[in-house]
Scaffold this active site. Structure first.
Site, PDB file in Angstrom:
ATOM      1  N   HIS A 121      50.213  33.667  36.793  1.00 13.71           N
ATOM      2  CA  HIS A 121      48.584  33.138  37.351  1.00 13.71           C
ATOM      3  C   HIS A 121      48.068  33.754  37.808  1.00 13.71           C
ATOM      4  O   HIS A 121      47.942  35.201  36.767  1.00 13.71           O
ATOM      5  CB  HIS A 121      49.419  32.094  38.791  1.00 13.71           C
ATOM      6  CG  HIS A 121      49.577  32.961  39.582  1.00 13.71           C
ATOM      7  ND1 HIS A 121      49.619  33.532  40.444  1.00 13.71           N
ATOM      8  CD2 HIS A 121      51.500  33.625  38.770  1.00 13.71           C
ATOM      9  CE1 HIS A 121      50.592  34.575  41.564  1.00 13.71           C
ATOM     10  NE2 HIS A 121      52.040  33.591  40.929  1.00 13.71           N
ATOM     11  N   ALA A 122      46.916  33.695  38.190  1.00  8.39           N
ATOM     12  CA  ALA A 122      45.984  34.956  38.399  1.00  8.39           C
ATOM     13  C   ALA A 122      46.464  36.143  39.083  1.00  8.39           C
ATOM     14  O   ALA A 122      45.985  37.349  37.959  1.00  8.39           O
ATOM     15  CB  ALA A 122      44.954  34.881  39.555  1.00  8.39           C
TER      16      ALA A 122
END
Length: 88
Positions: free
Chosen positions: A15-16
């Site tokens: 994810h980010a």
């Protein structure tokens, strides 16, 4: 060109936050580096490209590099994915 496959083992995938670490690490190499999943390929130095691949837990990815430091680049990024980005 060098390519290696790895399974993403992070509970929440890439994810980010881990994607930012991955992109920053990839950007430190001179080689052209790509990440492939299910026939789709993205530039490893682009946050948007990495996030758009949807790298979830259990998916198989291929990291490829071509250039002067290709072997070191692929090995370093493989180790980063293996480390689960320090999340677990």
């Amino acid at each position: 060109m060098i390519s290696k496959q790895i399974i993403v083992e992070n509970k929440t995938g890439i994810h980010a936050r881990p994607a930012a670490v991955f992109v920053k690490t990839a950007a430190s190499f001179k080689s052209n580096i790509t990440v492939s999943k299910d026939g789709r390929t993205g530039n490893a130095k682009s946050m948007i490209n990495i996030l758009s691949l949807g790298l979830t837990k259990g998916c198989s990815i291929t990291i490829s590099a071509e250039g002067v430091d290709e072997e070191t680049a692929v090995d370093t990024l493989i180790k980063l994915v293996e480390s689960k980005f320090g999340e677990e």
